[in-house]
Scaffold this active site. Structure first.
Site, mmCIF file in Angstrom:
data_model
loop_
_atom_site.group_PDB
_atom_site.id
_atom_site.type_symbol
_atom_site.label_atom_id
_atom_site.label_comp_id
_atom_site.label_asym_id
_atom_site.label_seq_id
_atom_site.Cartn_x
_atom_site.Cartn_y
_atom_site.Cartn_z
ATOM 1 N N ASP A 21 48.880 56.625 8.253
ATOM 2 C CA ASP A 21 47.941 56.499 9.369
ATOM 3 C C ASP A 21 48.219 55.317 10.296
ATOM 4 O O ASP A 21 48.883 54.353 9.928
ATOM 5 C CB ASP A 21 46.522 56.304 8.818
ATOM 6 C CG ASP A 21 45.910 57.571 8.280
ATOM 7 O OD1 ASP A 21 46.649 58.520 7.993
ATOM 8 O OD2 ASP A 21 44.670 57.598 8.131
ATOM 9 N N HIS A 166 49.532 53.369 5.465
ATOM 10 C CA HIS A 166 49.511 53.015 6.880
ATOM 11 C C HIS A 166 50.861 52.478 7.348
ATOM 12 O O HIS A 166 51.492 51.697 6.642
ATOM 13 C CB HIS A 166 48.437 51.951 7.145
ATOM 14 C CG HIS A 166 47.056 52.435 6.870
ATOM 15 N ND1 HIS A 166 46.536 52.517 5.596
ATOM 16 C CD2 HIS A 166 46.099 52.905 7.707
ATOM 17 C CE1 HIS A 166 45.302 52.998 5.661
ATOM 18 N NE2 HIS A 166 45.015 53.236 6.926
#
Length: 179
Positions: A21, A166
């Site tokens: 992400d 991430h």
């Protein structure tokens, strides 16, 4: 969707889904892409639309390497579940349009920032024909808990899990080392 089979009915019984992400990041995303290529792993990159225009080449590389690209809103508003319908639609529409322009196909997956959902968010995702995805294995790598913690948490996952990591939103060196 919380499990791989919620998205891919044909997935092997022991599959996990790696989702990444808050990118793309011009610094960390290429490192993540190199690692994934080295180990022949495909992932889903949940992209923040506002970062898309400056990173078109990276997005094309993702798609060409066989990774999935998902919509993660334009500005990553953590409070999206409290927004009015029109504002939710703007966050999703703008990102959907830019990703589609670059890749030639609209994202089929959507992840809400922070995993914050509401009826209005689900309705907007449905209007765009996307599947809402969440996760069930979160090493909280964004908080920089240490490479060991990230590895231990990801390794504790079970078959079918969707793992959250991430590549954007700050220093992601621990995540890169863990991957």
């Amino acid at each position: 969707a919380f499990k791989v089979t919620d998205i891919r009915k044909d997935a092997p019984h022991n599959a996990i889904a790696l989702t990444i992400d808050d990118g793309p990041s011009p610094y960390y995303t290429p490192r993540v892409l190199d690692l994934l290529a080295k180990h022949d792993v495909h992932a889903t990159f949940c992209l923040i639309g506002g970062q898309v225009p400056a990173n078109e080449k990276l997005i094309r590389m993702m798609v060409e390497a066989g990774h999935e690209v998902a919509n993660h809103t334009w500005t990553h508003p953590i409070a999206i579940a409290r927004f009015a319908r029109a504002r939710i639609d703007r966050e999703i529409d703008k990102t959907q349009q830019r990703i589609t322009e670059i890749t030639g196909r609209p994202p089929r997956l959507f992840r809400s920032p922070g995993g914050n959902w509401s009826k209005a968010v689900f309705d907007a995702v449905g209007r765009h024909g996307m599947i809402p995805i969440d996760w069930d294995n979160d090493p909280r790598d964004w908080s920089r808990p240490g490479t060991g913690h990230i590895i231990d948490t990801m390794s504790s996952g079970a078959a079918g899990d969707i793992v959250l990591c991430h590549d954007g939103g700050g220093d992601r060196s621990e995540t890169v080392h863990a991957l």
